[in-house]
Design a protein around this motif. Structure first.
Motif, mmCIF file in Angstrom:
data_model
loop_
_atom_site.group_PDB
_atom_site.id
_atom_site.type_symbol
_atom_site.label_atom_id
_atom_site.label_comp_id
_atom_site.label_asym_id
_atom_site.label_seq_id
_atom_site.Cartn_x
_atom_site.Cartn_y
_atom_site.Cartn_z
ATOM 1 N N UNK A 63 33.501 22.627 20.893
ATOM 2 C CA UNK A 63 34.583 22.161 20.023
ATOM 3 C C UNK A 63 35.063 23.267 19.085
ATOM 4 N N UNK A 64 34.218 24.261 18.827
ATOM 5 C CA UNK A 64 34.645 25.370 17.957
ATOM 6 C C UNK A 64 35.861 26.061 18.572
ATOM 7 N N UNK A 98 37.744 24.746 20.896
ATOM 8 C CA UNK A 98 38.815 23.746 21.030
ATOM 9 C C UNK A 98 39.622 23.668 19.746
ATOM 10 N N UNK A 99 38.919 23.565 18.619
ATOM 11 C CA UNK A 99 39.585 23.511 17.321
ATOM 12 C C UNK A 99 40.430 24.769 17.114
ATOM 13 N N UNK A 100 39.857 25.912 17.448
ATOM 14 C CA UNK A 100 40.571 27.169 17.236
ATOM 15 C C UNK A 100 41.822 27.228 18.107
ATOM 16 N N UNK A 101 41.696 26.815 19.369
ATOM 17 C CA UNK A 101 42.843 26.910 20.278
ATOM 18 C C UNK A 101 43.978 25.984 19.829
ATOM 19 N N UNK A 103 40.221 35.537 20.398
ATOM 20 C CA UNK A 103 40.279 35.564 18.933
ATOM 21 C C UNK A 103 39.245 34.584 18.358
ATOM 22 N N UNK A 143 35.218 33.245 15.148
ATOM 23 C CA UNK A 143 34.444 32.047 14.777
ATOM 24 C C UNK A 143 33.102 31.924 15.495
ATOM 25 N N UNK A 200 30.329 35.022 14.571
ATOM 26 C CA UNK A 200 29.602 34.873 13.292
ATOM 27 C C UNK A 200 28.555 33.765 13.329
ATOM 28 N N UNK A 201 28.766 32.767 14.179
ATOM 29 C CA UNK A 201 27.803 31.673 14.255
ATOM 30 C C UNK A 201 26.520 32.083 14.967
ATOM 31 N N UNK A 224 25.275 35.319 14.852
ATOM 32 C CA UNK A 224 24.868 36.665 14.446
ATOM 33 C C UNK A 224 23.349 36.775 14.291
ATOM 34 N N UNK A 255 21.858 23.902 15.076
ATOM 35 C CA UNK A 255 23.215 24.384 14.832
ATOM 36 C C UNK A 255 23.149 25.887 14.656
ATOM 37 N N UNK A 292 23.283 29.395 13.010
ATOM 38 C CA UNK A 292 22.937 29.875 11.681
ATOM 39 C C UNK A 292 24.154 30.378 10.951
ATOM 40 N N UNK A 293 24.089 30.322 9.660
ATOM 41 C CA UNK A 293 25.247 30.776 8.898
ATOM 42 C C UNK A 293 24.796 31.254 7.537
ATOM 43 N N UNK A 333 43.377 20.677 25.987
ATOM 44 C CA UNK A 333 41.987 21.138 25.973
ATOM 45 C C UNK A 333 41.246 20.759 27.251
ATOM 46 N N UNK A 353 33.792 24.506 10.863
ATOM 47 C CA UNK A 353 33.147 25.767 11.225
ATOM 48 C C UNK A 353 32.085 26.091 10.168
ATOM 49 N N UNK A 391 30.421 28.601 9.430
ATOM 50 C CA UNK A 391 30.411 29.920 8.795
ATOM 51 C C UNK A 391 31.455 30.029 7.682
ATOM 52 N N UNK A 415 42.255 27.539 7.929
ATOM 53 C CA UNK A 415 42.137 28.162 9.250
ATOM 54 C C UNK A 415 43.419 28.112 10.107
#
Lengths: 287, 361
Positions: free
Chosen positions: A176-177, A179-182, A190, A195, A198-199, A201, A284, A286-287, B52, B87, B89, B98
């Motif tokens: 979904x990360x 999906x949300x971004x698209x 991108x 996104x 960084x999740x 790292x 989940x 890490x952040x 999607x 998200x 992060x 965003x």
């Protein structure tokens, strides 16, 4: 903190104390031994308090009194080779493994499972089974006894491991990360860069840590593919031991030199490693 | 003006037909609820519209442009998922900002700040903007997710069970705020939900979906007046339609498990049938009246301003909302009547509404 006799932490503290002695004791002993003179090294009972003797380190680096000595191991070039090969090999394996792990986690393509098995199989095969092949191939390509040749082989032997580890981390990031971004105007690449990466790292740091250990300690391929100028530290140490007998003080000093870069590397990435290790536990990224 | 037009949308996952010839449209400023049980195809419909997931067949138009195969970035939709999908992060502010920082919808930083604070203020989370996602409660997270959608002005908002994960009080409060925001922005919304109350509260029209098929689309009044399938009776109403099985024999219809018959409209073929009444049409009395049948009250649900009685008779059960002063309790006897003119008849096999010879359902 002082634990009382009936504290619930008493037994865990004792167990952890024993484990700490078990794991750190040999390193402590190694560091002490590297600072002892030959006489102090074999004194019984062992001395905990003594006058430090840096002759072992001087011999290892070929400096001071050991500068022109035939007994000096002279590890500077090998240390340099090891650092270059390990860092470059780790960086390449981690970058390529991250990309491959993401592709295997997110895309369904023909041969994906076969590729994953192949990637894993590169860690299953004993190095001795393919050493001759590598030796011949590298000789024909002009890569024998070169740092770049060792970087290539180090990258290859770590790439499968990096791909597997990173795939596991990417599997833990919800699709979904992306999906949300698209939907919100980002391309997949991108979204991956901004996104998803960084999740994971912490996972990247953990992967780099494992790759660095394997690269730093790699012996089999390096011993065959490097003969003189590209020798890495483990190879150089093994050959030094046979030339003038076993100089234990020098061996201990060389052991410390071998450990220090790994210790520094892990100290620098310790926070990310912990994040990576707890990734699955927290369920989940890490952040 | 039609903002969303979907025609013949079909999708399958292996042998499972998730969407089967879905057609619907949403007008500008309208809220269309996609109401159906879990697994009905609501999320697949929204995912296909957002780009999607790929559909096997069908045509999707957004604001007059065909987007059936277009990249999600080019469809100009905003989506809110049931699972928040923030998200981790980013903090709340950056999560909301965003979309406005994306290559497709980028605006100046000053505009980003203005819109983020406006959306956060509308949803009463402006004091939480600097907080990290894991420092937010479930309700706060969902507000952030909704704010992330509201920060833009897309052609259509796709809301996929946005309130399902919240407790009842929070759900009702957020639903009311969502309704206010929709009216304020004249937003066009396709709102997927399994919650009849949610759909009835916010939607202009309701599309009922089950098994990947649209059963019926209409206003709530239309659906209640003319349900075209037995499943419509199950999905609409609170309580839902009281449904029975029976047998048509000549001009009479005998309900299974009970010893009374009702008159059957002319033109019905003899055989098995399903029959239903909206609870509002069922008559109930504390005393025995002519034509009323005896039943037992076996449970009551207190709903604050009224009560729901669960009535049992002849192996059947039905639910009926009564005023608080209708003071029968569990175990009491009551009498009820099933008015013949208010009955809805459904085909026993297909579940579709049977029309009588006058063409009335």
């Amino acid at each position: 903190m002082i634990l009382k006799r009936n504290s619930p932490f008493l037994i865990p503290a004792i167990v952890l104390g024993i484990y700490m002695i078990y794991s750190l004791g040999p390193i402590f002993w190694l560091v002490l031994s590297s600072l002892k003179s030959r006489q102090d090294l074999f004194t019984l009972p062992p001395k905990l308090f003594f006058t430090p003797d840096l002759s072992g380190y001087e011999a290892v680096f070929g400096i001071g009194a050991a500068k022109d000595s035939a007994a000096a191991i002279g590890l500077v070039q090998s240390l340099y080779n090891s650092i270059i090969v390990s860092i470059a090999g780790t960086a390449l394996a981690t970058i390529l493994g991250t990309l491959a792990g993401y592709a295997c986690s997110r895309f369904r393509f023909v041969g994906r499972d076969d590729f994953m098995f192949f990637a894993l199989s590169t860690r299953m095969i004993p190095p001795t089974a393919v050493l001759v092949f590598y030796h011949v191939m590298f000789a024909k390509m002009g890569l024998s006894d070169t740092v770049s040749g060792l970087i290539i082989v180090t990258t290859f032997i770590n790439l499968g491991l990096a791909t597997w580890i990173m795939k596991g981390f990417f599997d833990g990031v919800p699709t979904a990360v992306e999906s949300i971004a698209k939907v919100n105007g980002y391309s997949r690449f991108y979204a991956f860069r901004k996104f998803v990466l960084p999740m994971v790292r912490g996972g990247i740091a953990a992967t780099a840590g494992f790759c660095f250990i394997f690269a730093w300690n790699e012996f089999a391929f390096s011993s065959i593919l490097s003969t003189t100028k590209a020798k890495t530290l483990p190879v150089r140490l093994s050959s030094a031991m046979g030339s003038t007998g076993i100089e234990w003080t020098q061996i201990c000093a060389a052991g410390v030199v071998l450990i220090v870069p790994v210790a520094i590397f892990f100290y620098l990435i310790r926070r990310h490693i912990l994040m990576g290790m707890t990734f699955g536990v927290l369920g989940k990224a890490g952040h | 003006m039609t903002v969303l037009n979907v025609e013949g949308l079909s999708k399958s996952y292996g042998a499972l037909q998730a969407l089967d010839d879905i057609s619907l449209h949403v007008e500008r400023g309208e809220v269309l609820a996609l109401l159906g049980p879990t697994g009905a195809g609501k999320t697949s419909t929204l995912m296909s519209i957002a780009g999607l997931t790929d559909q096997q067949a069908g045509r999707i138009e957004i604001a007059g442009q065909e987007v059936s195969r277009s990249d999600p970035r080019l469809r100009d939709v905003a989506i809110v998922f049931e699972g928040f999908n923030l998200l981790p992060t980013l903090n709340a502010y950056d999560n909301i900002a965003m979309p406005l920082r994306s290559p497709a919808y980028r605006v100046d930083d000053g505009v980003v700040d203005e819109r983020v604070r406006k959306a956060a203020g509308d949803l009463k989370i402006d004091h939480l903007l600097e907080r990290h996602v894991d420092q937010l409660s479930g309700g706060e997270r969902q507000r952030v997710a909704i704010a992330r959608a509201l920060v833009r002005d897309p052609q259509i908002y796709l809301l996929d069970e946005p309130l399902s994960a919240l407790d009842l009080k929070l759900r009702e409060s957020l639903r009311a705020e969502l309704g206010n925001l929709q009216r304020e922005k004249s937003a066009t919304i396709l709102y997927a939900t399994h919650d009849y109350h949610g759909a009835a509260a916010i939607a202009d029209r309701i599309a009922l979906i089950e098994g990947g098929r649209i059963l019926q689309i209409g206003t709530l009044d239309e659906l209640i007046a003319h349900p075209n399938h037995v499943s419509v009776g199950k999905l609409i109403g609170s309580p839902a339609m009281a449904l029975f099985e029976g047998t048509v024999s000549g001009s009479q219809l005998a309900i299974d498990g009970y010893d009374f018959t009702i008159a059957c409209p002319s033109g019905f073929s003899p055989g098995r049938i399903r029959i239903g009444w909206w609870p509002e049409d069922i008559e109930i009395s504390k005393q025995k009246l002519d034509g009323y049948q005896q039943a037992e009250i076996y449970a009551t649900d207190f709903r604050g301003v009224d009560r729901t009685l669960q009535i049992r008779f002849g192996g059947h059960g039905l639910r009926k909302v009564v005023p608080l002063d209708f003071d029968l309790v569990e175990g009491d006897q009551c009498w009820f009547a099933l008015p013949e003119k208010q009955a809805f008849h459904f085909d026993y096999e297909t579940g579709e509404t049977i029309k009588n010879d006058t063409g009335q359902a």
